[in-house]
Motif scaffolding. Structure first.
Motif, PDB file in Angstrom:
ATOM      1  N   PHE A   1      32.766 -11.877  36.471  1.00  6.63           N
ATOM      2  CA  PHE A   1      33.498 -10.676  36.841  1.00  6.63           C
ATOM      3  C   PHE A   1      32.634  -9.430  36.598  1.00  6.63           C
ATOM      4  CE2 PHE A   1      38.100 -12.445  36.182  1.00  6.63           C
ATOM      5  CZ  PHE A   1      37.905 -13.277  37.260  1.00  6.63           C
ATOM      6  N   THR A   2      31.682  -9.555  35.673  1.00  8.12           N
ATOM      7  CA  THR A   2      30.823  -8.424  35.353  1.00  8.12           C
ATOM      8  C   THR A   2      29.967  -8.023  36.537  1.00  8.12           C
ATOM      9  OG1 THR A   2      30.780  -9.046  33.010  1.00  8.12           O
ATOM     10  CG2 THR A   2      29.014  -7.618  33.789  1.00  8.12           C
ATOM     11  N   PHE A   3      29.302  -8.994  37.182  1.00  9.66           N
ATOM     12  CA  PHE A   3      28.433  -8.597  38.294  1.00  9.66           C
ATOM     13  C   PHE A   3      29.213  -8.259  39.560  1.00  9.66           C
ATOM     14  CE2 PHE A   3      27.953 -13.375  38.808  1.00  9.66           C
ATOM     15  CZ  PHE A   3      28.606 -13.488  40.028  1.00  9.66           C
ATOM     16  N   GLU A   4      30.515  -8.545  39.578  1.00 10.54           N
ATOM     17  CA  GLU A   4      31.305  -8.176  40.754  1.00 10.54           C
ATOM     18  C   GLU A   4      31.272  -6.677  41.005  1.00 10.54           C
ATOM     19  OE1 GLU A   4      34.688 -11.706  40.978  1.00 10.54           O
ATOM     20  OE2 GLU A   4      35.206  -9.777  40.069  1.00 10.54           O
ATOM     21  N   SER A   5      31.167  -5.887  39.948  1.00  8.43           N
ATOM     22  CA  SER A   5      31.140  -4.438  40.149  1.00  8.43           C
ATOM     23  C   SER A   5      29.908  -4.031  40.955  1.00  8.43           C
ATOM     24  CB  SER A   5      31.170  -3.700  38.805  1.00  8.43           C
ATOM     25  OG  SER A   5      30.050  -4.041  38.003  1.00  8.43           O
ATOM     26  N   GLY A   6      28.770  -4.729  40.707  1.00 11.95           N
ATOM     27  CA  GLY A   6      27.567  -4.446  41.485  1.00 11.95           C
ATOM     28  C   GLY A   6      27.722  -4.844  42.943  1.00 11.95           C
ATOM     29  N   LEU A   7      28.413  -5.944  43.192  1.00 14.76           N
ATOM     30  CA  LEU A   7      28.665  -6.358  44.575  1.00 14.76           C
ATOM     31  C   LEU A   7      29.561  -5.351  45.286  1.00 14.76           C
ATOM     32  CD1 LEU A   7      29.257 -10.216  44.118  1.00 14.76           C
ATOM     33  CD2 LEU A   7      27.104  -9.006  44.516  1.00 14.76           C
ATOM     34  N   VAL A   8      30.613  -4.931  44.599  1.00 12.51           N
ATOM     35  CA  VAL A   8      31.527  -3.950  45.192  1.00 12.51           C
ATOM     36  C   VAL A   8      30.788  -2.654  45.498  1.00 12.51           C
ATOM     37  CG1 VAL A   8      33.549  -2.499  44.741  1.00 12.51           C
ATOM     38  CG2 VAL A   8      33.599  -4.932  44.154  1.00 12.51           C
ATOM     39  N   ASP A   9      29.960  -2.197  44.560  1.00 11.71           N
ATOM     40  CA  ASP A   9      29.216  -0.950  44.765  1.00 11.71           C
ATOM     41  C   ASP A   9      28.255  -1.063  45.952  1.00 11.71           C
ATOM     42  OD1 ASP A   9      30.510   0.193  42.628  1.00 11.71           O
ATOM     43  OD2 ASP A   9      28.875  -0.158  41.197  1.00 11.71           O
ATOM     44  N   ALA A  10      27.831  -2.295  46.270  1.00 10.41           N
ATOM     45  CA  ALA A  10      26.929  -2.518  47.400  1.00 10.41           C
ATOM     46  C   ALA A  10      27.684  -2.760  48.706  1.00 10.41           C
ATOM     47  CB  ALA A  10      26.013  -3.709  47.105  1.00 10.41           C
ATOM     48  N   GLY A  11      29.008  -2.670  48.656  1.00  9.08           N
ATOM     49  CA  GLY A  11      29.804  -2.835  49.862  1.00  9.08           C
ATOM     50  C   GLY A  11      30.117  -4.273  50.215  1.00  9.08           C
ATOM     51  N   ILE A  12      29.986  -5.177  49.244  1.00 12.57           N
ATOM     52  CA  ILE A  12      30.302  -6.591  49.469  1.00 12.57           C
ATOM     53  C   ILE A  12      31.727  -6.842  48.984  1.00 12.57           C
ATOM     54  CG2 ILE A  12      29.710  -8.972  48.854  1.00 12.57           C
ATOM     55  CD1 ILE A  12      26.816  -8.015  48.495  1.00 12.57           C
ATOM     56  N   GLU A  13      32.569  -7.310  49.868  1.00 13.75           N
ATOM     57  CA  GLU A  13      33.967  -7.528  49.507  1.00 13.75           C
ATOM     58  C   GLU A  13      34.112  -8.672  48.509  1.00 13.75           C
ATOM     59  OE1 GLU A  13      38.337  -8.558  51.501  1.00 13.75           O
ATOM     60  OE2 GLU A  13      36.491  -9.014  52.589  1.00 13.75           O
ATOM     61  N   ILE A  14      34.950  -8.452  47.513  1.00 13.02           N
ATOM     62  CA  ILE A  14      35.364  -9.516  46.592  1.00 13.02           C
ATOM     63  C   ILE A  14      36.770  -9.905  47.020  1.00 13.02           C
ATOM     64  CG2 ILE A  14      35.746 -10.177  44.202  1.00 13.02           C
ATOM     65  CD1 ILE A  14      32.835  -9.538  44.886  1.00 13.02           C
ATOM     66  N   ARG A  15      36.872 -10.988  47.759  1.00  9.46           N
ATOM     67  CA  ARG A  15      38.116 -11.321  48.445  1.00  9.46           C
ATOM     68  C   ARG A  15      39.291 -11.499  47.488  1.00  9.46           C
ATOM     69  NH1 ARG A  15      37.733 -13.666  52.993  1.00  9.46           N
ATOM     70  NH2 ARG A  15      36.431 -11.850  53.399  1.00  9.46           N
ATOM     71  N   HIS A  16      39.066 -12.130  46.341  1.00  9.57           N
ATOM     72  CA  HIS A  16      40.210 -12.338  45.447  1.00  9.57           C
ATOM     73  C   HIS A  16      40.722 -11.010  44.887  1.00  9.57           C
ATOM     74  CE1 HIS A  16      36.609 -12.907  42.810  1.00  9.57           C
ATOM     75  NE2 HIS A  16      37.301 -12.175  41.966  1.00  9.57           N
ATOM     76  N   GLN A  17      39.842 -10.010  44.760  1.00  8.72           N
ATOM     77  CA  GLN A  17      40.321  -8.687  44.364  1.00  8.72           C
ATOM     78  C   GLN A  17      41.152  -8.070  45.481  1.00  8.72           C
ATOM     79  OE1 GLN A  17      37.323  -5.972  42.973  1.00  8.72           O
ATOM     80  NE2 GLN A  17      36.497  -7.382  41.459  1.00  8.72           N
ATOM     81  N   THR A  18      40.668  -8.183  46.705  1.00 10.84           N
ATOM     82  CA  THR A  18      41.378  -7.620  47.854  1.00 10.84           C
ATOM     83  C   THR A  18      42.792  -8.186  47.958  1.00 10.84           C
ATOM     84  OG1 THR A  18      39.298  -7.371  49.078  1.00 10.84           O
ATOM     85  CG2 THR A  18      41.324  -7.334  50.360  1.00 10.84           C
ATOM     86  N   LEU A  19      42.909  -9.492  47.699  1.00  9.68           N
ATOM     87  CA  LEU A  19      44.191 -10.171  47.844  1.00  9.68           C
ATOM     88  C   LEU A  19      45.022 -10.182  46.562  1.00  9.68           C
ATOM     89  CD1 LEU A  19      43.017 -13.250  49.977  1.00  9.68           C
ATOM     90  CD2 LEU A  19      44.059 -11.107  50.782  1.00  9.68           C
ATOM     91  N   GLY A  20      44.474  -9.651  45.475  1.00 12.83           N
ATOM     92  CA  GLY A  20      45.201  -9.649  44.205  1.00 12.83           C
ATOM     93  C   GLY A  20      45.362 -11.028  43.607  1.00 12.83           C
ATOM     94  N   ARG A  21      44.363 -11.880  43.847  1.00 11.00           N
ATOM     95  CA  ARG A  21      44.410 -13.257  43.349  1.00 11.00           C
ATOM     96  C   ARG A  21      43.380 -13.481  42.257  1.00 11.00           C
ATOM     97  NH1 ARG A  21      44.285 -16.563  49.129  1.00 11.00           N
ATOM     98  NH2 ARG A  21      46.246 -15.749  50.001  1.00 11.00           N
TER      99      ARG A  21
END
Length: 267
Positions: free
Chosen positions: A125-145
Motif C-alpha cells: 500500500f506504501t508504493f501505491e501513492s507513487g503509482l497514483v502520483d504517476a497517474g496509474i489507477e489503483i483499481r481497488h481504491q477506485t472501487l472502494g475494495r
C-alpha cells in the motif's frame, strides 16, 4: 532519498486514522494517509521470535522488516503515541495455525501472552501513492475494495519451524504503464519492491484470478495486465503451514499506518 519528516497535514491524517481504528472503525487502509508508510503486523510468543526474524531475513521480498518491537512492547517508534494492539482496523488471532477470531483490537491477546514480540513488515500500500502520483489507477481504491491477494506455488525459504508459500497481491495495470509501475515500486524494496510476476497467473500456480484467497475479487479490464507483488500476508500463510501455538496478525488489507513518509524508503 531522505525527507525532513511528514507534513503537518500528513501527520494529522495518520493520527486521525489511528484514532478512528482505535474507536472501532473497520475497513481497508489502501489510500489512507496518502504518502505515509503502512505496515503489516505479525506478533508471536518470544520463543518463536528468532525464527520469525530469520524467516523474514531469508524472504525479504515478501517480509521486509521495518521495525521489531521487543517482548511486550506495543508502541511503534514509527508512530509515537501509537498502540499496535488497537490502531489497526482489524486483527487476526491464530491458535495452532487456525484462525479463531478477527477482533477490532488485540488487547486481550497481550494480556494472555505478555511476551509477544512484534514485527512491522513493509506493505505494498506504501508504493501505491507513487503509482497514483504517476497517474496509474489503483483499481481497488477506485472501487472502494480490498486488494486481491493469492497464495502461490512459490515456496519460501524455511527458518526452523517456520515454512510456507509466498502470498502475492495483484493490481491490474494498463499494459503501456506496466514498465512505469515496475520502475516506481522497484525503488522501494522496503515495501516489497518491484513485481515478482507479470501476466499469466498460472505461472504462480493461481488457477482462478477471480477467486482470491484474501481480499476482494479483482476487476481486470481489456488492455490491462495482472501485475503481482510479493505480499506481507505471507507470514499468515506460514502460520497456517507451521502451526505455532499462538500468533496475532493484521487482517489482510487492514494495515498499521505510521508517521514515516514513503520517501524515507526510496532508493
Amino acid at each position: 532519498m531522505r525527507t525532513t519528516g511528514p507534513t503537518p497535514e500528513q501527520l494529522a491524517a495518520a493520527r486521525a486514522a489511528r484514532e478512528s481504528y482505535r474507536s472501532g472503525v473497520v475497513g481497508p487502509t489502501s489510500g489512507v494517509a496518502h504518502g505515509l508508510t503502512q505496515a503489516n503486523l505479525i506478533s508471536v510468543p518470544a520463543d518463536w521470535a528468532f525464527e520469525t526474524l530469520l524467516f523474514a531475513q531469508r524472504n525479504p521480498a515478501a517480509c521486509p522488516v521495518l521495525e521489531v518491537l521487543e517482548a511486550g512492547k506495543t508502541e511503534s517508534t514509527m508512530a509515537p503515541g501509537s498502540d499496535i494492539r488497537t490502531d489497526i482496523p482489524q486483527y487476526r488471532i491464530w491458535r495452532d495455525g487456525e484462525l479463531v477470531d478477527e477482533p477490532t483490537d488485540a488487547i486481550a491477546a497481550w494480556e494472555e501472552h505478555p511476551d509477544l514480540v512484534s514485527f512491522l513488515i513493509g506493505c505494498s500500500f506504501t508504493f501505491e501513492s507513487g503509482l497514483v502520483d504517476a497517474g496509474i489507477e489503483i483499481r481497488h481504491q477506485t472501487l472502494g475494495r480490498n486488494v486481491s491477494m493469492y497464495r502461490t506455488n512459490v515456496e519460501c525459504t524455511p527458518a526452523g519451524r517456520l515454512r510456507g508459500n509466498q502470498v502475492v497481491s495483484m493490481r491490474p495495470i494498463v499494459a503501456d504503464r506496466v514498465a512505469d509501475a515496475v520502475r516506481i515500486s522497484g525503488r522501494i524494496p522496503a515495501v516489497h519492491g518491484a513485481p515478482v510476476h507479470i501476466g499469466d497467473p498460472a505461472g504462480l500456480g493461481i488457477a482462478d484470478l477471480s477467486r482470491p484467497d484474501f481480499g476482494d475479487a479483482p476487476d481486470v479490464r481489456d488492455g490491462e495486465l495482472p501485475v503481482f507483488w510479493a505480499c506481507g500476508v505471507t507470514p499468515q500463510a506460514a502460520i497456517m503451514a507451521s502451526k505455532p501455538p499462538f500468533a496475532v496478525t493484521h487482517a489482510p488489507g487492514s494495515m498499521f499506518i505510521t508517521d514515516v513518509p514513503d520517501a524515507e524508503f526510496i532508493q
